[in-house]
Enzyme design. Sequence first.
Site, PDB file in Angstrom:
ATOM      1  N   GLU A 170     114.059 -90.226-154.017  1.00  0.00           N
ATOM      2  CA  GLU A 170     115.054 -90.240-152.954  1.00  0.00           C
ATOM      3  C   GLU A 170     116.236 -91.138-153.311  1.00  0.00           C
ATOM      4  O   GLU A 170     117.393 -90.774-153.099  1.00  0.00           O
ATOM      5  CB  GLU A 170     114.412 -90.705-151.645  1.00  0.00           C
TER       6      GLU A 170
ATOM      7  N   HIS B  54     118.529 -89.670-155.972  1.00  0.00           N
ATOM      8  CA  HIS B  54     119.394 -88.662-155.354  1.00  0.00           C
ATOM      9  C   HIS B  54     120.559 -89.323-154.626  1.00  0.00           C
ATOM     10  O   HIS B  54     121.709 -88.870-154.720  1.00  0.00           O
ATOM     11  CB  HIS B  54     118.579 -87.813-154.375  1.00  0.00           C
TER      12      HIS B  54
ATOM     13  N   HIS C 101     122.731 -79.928-144.524  1.00  0.00           N
ATOM     14  CA  HIS C 101     122.984 -80.785-145.685  1.00  0.00           C
ATOM     15  C   HIS C 101     123.025 -79.947-146.966  1.00  0.00           C
ATOM     16  O   HIS C 101     123.883 -80.152-147.839  1.00  0.00           O
ATOM     17  CB  HIS C 101     121.885 -81.841-145.773  1.00  0.00           C
TER      18      HIS C 101
ATOM     19  N   HIS D 205     113.820 -63.612-144.781  1.00  0.00           N
ATOM     20  CA  HIS D 205     114.439 -63.997-146.060  1.00  0.00           C
ATOM     21  C   HIS D 205     114.216 -62.909-147.108  1.00  0.00           C
ATOM     22  O   HIS D 205     115.111 -62.616-147.909  1.00  0.00           O
ATOM     23  CB  HIS D 205     113.842 -65.326-146.536  1.00  0.00           C
TER      24      HIS D 205
ATOM     25  N   HIS E 123     114.618 -71.799-158.373  1.00  0.00           N
ATOM     26  CA  HIS E 123     115.111 -70.789-157.430  1.00  0.00           C
ATOM     27  C   HIS E 123     116.324 -71.332-156.675  1.00  0.00           C
ATOM     28  O   HIS E 123     117.296 -70.600-156.422  1.00  0.00           O
ATOM     29  CB  HIS E 123     113.997 -70.415-156.458  1.00  0.00           C
TER      30      HIS E 123
END
Length: 327
Positions: free
Chosen positions: A73, A76, A138, A245, A303
Amino acid sequence: MLWFRRLNLATVVLCFVVIVFGAYVRLSDAGLGCPDWPGCYGHVGVPEASHDVANAQAAFPDRPVETHKAWKEMIHRYLASTLGLLIVALALWSTRLKGARKTVRVMPWILVGLVMFQGALGMWTVTLLLKPLVVTGHLLGGLTTLSLLLWLWLSTTTPAAANAPRPLLRFATFALVTLALQIFLGGWTSTNYAALACPDLPTCQGKYIPETDYRTAYTLWHGLGINYEHGILDARARVTIHWTHRLGAGIVSVTMLLLAVVLLRLRAWRGYGYAVLGVLALQVALGLATVWWQLPLALATAHNAGAALFLICLLVLNQRLRSAPSI
């Protein structure tokens, strides 16, 4: 202008890295690796000394320190902060460019506002405990930042010399909008932990048309004070999200195949046709493999990267079509 373009390109690459690494953080369940913001258990880095860990445990008794998740975290956050500083540098530099187009002067400042909002969304992601609407926002904000940075860079390059048929431009725009909607569906699938709601192929829970609950599945606001880690929706709602999806993937695939066929028939735009086919094949293969092998972290992250590459491909095509003479 040369060094401005180089800095711009560096921000495009870094933004792509931030997006992919952010997906890796989310998919490895490290989104709450640091339960506070902007620090981590009150530290600039991750508490590792025994007394720091003890103090962190006392301050956040419901979130035991997991160093490996906390570092993901924080890395990032460091990358995102660096990106923000580079965007501010681009904006300040743009004021010194003489004779630059309006896009080059204005867009960096739009990006400054966007990256500030992204920072707020990053904070709310933690403080609102992975609320799907915030986390999806986000993700979309990150991809919008990437899109604008790329468009800014393309605006400083030589436009396409080939003529652009107006119907092709409209079709390419439609394809871009379709892809954007599919990215939202993918983000909503991920943030609601619905990626494994349909573990079989080509059926979903053994049915080609499963039982659905769209009202629950796409309720954007479930209230505050809820911990959304690992999801709160029931099985039917998650199946609805996943199956939708998949339907979106089918629509996108048909749209992109038709776009590729049109591009391949135009000699000057044939290279873009091959590019569309390439990223489409890659993304479909990654999506199928992710389900088939039950969401391995590497494939799921790839992906997400594939979605960003697909977006880049269509953005370049749309920008080049708009800069080319229309016929």
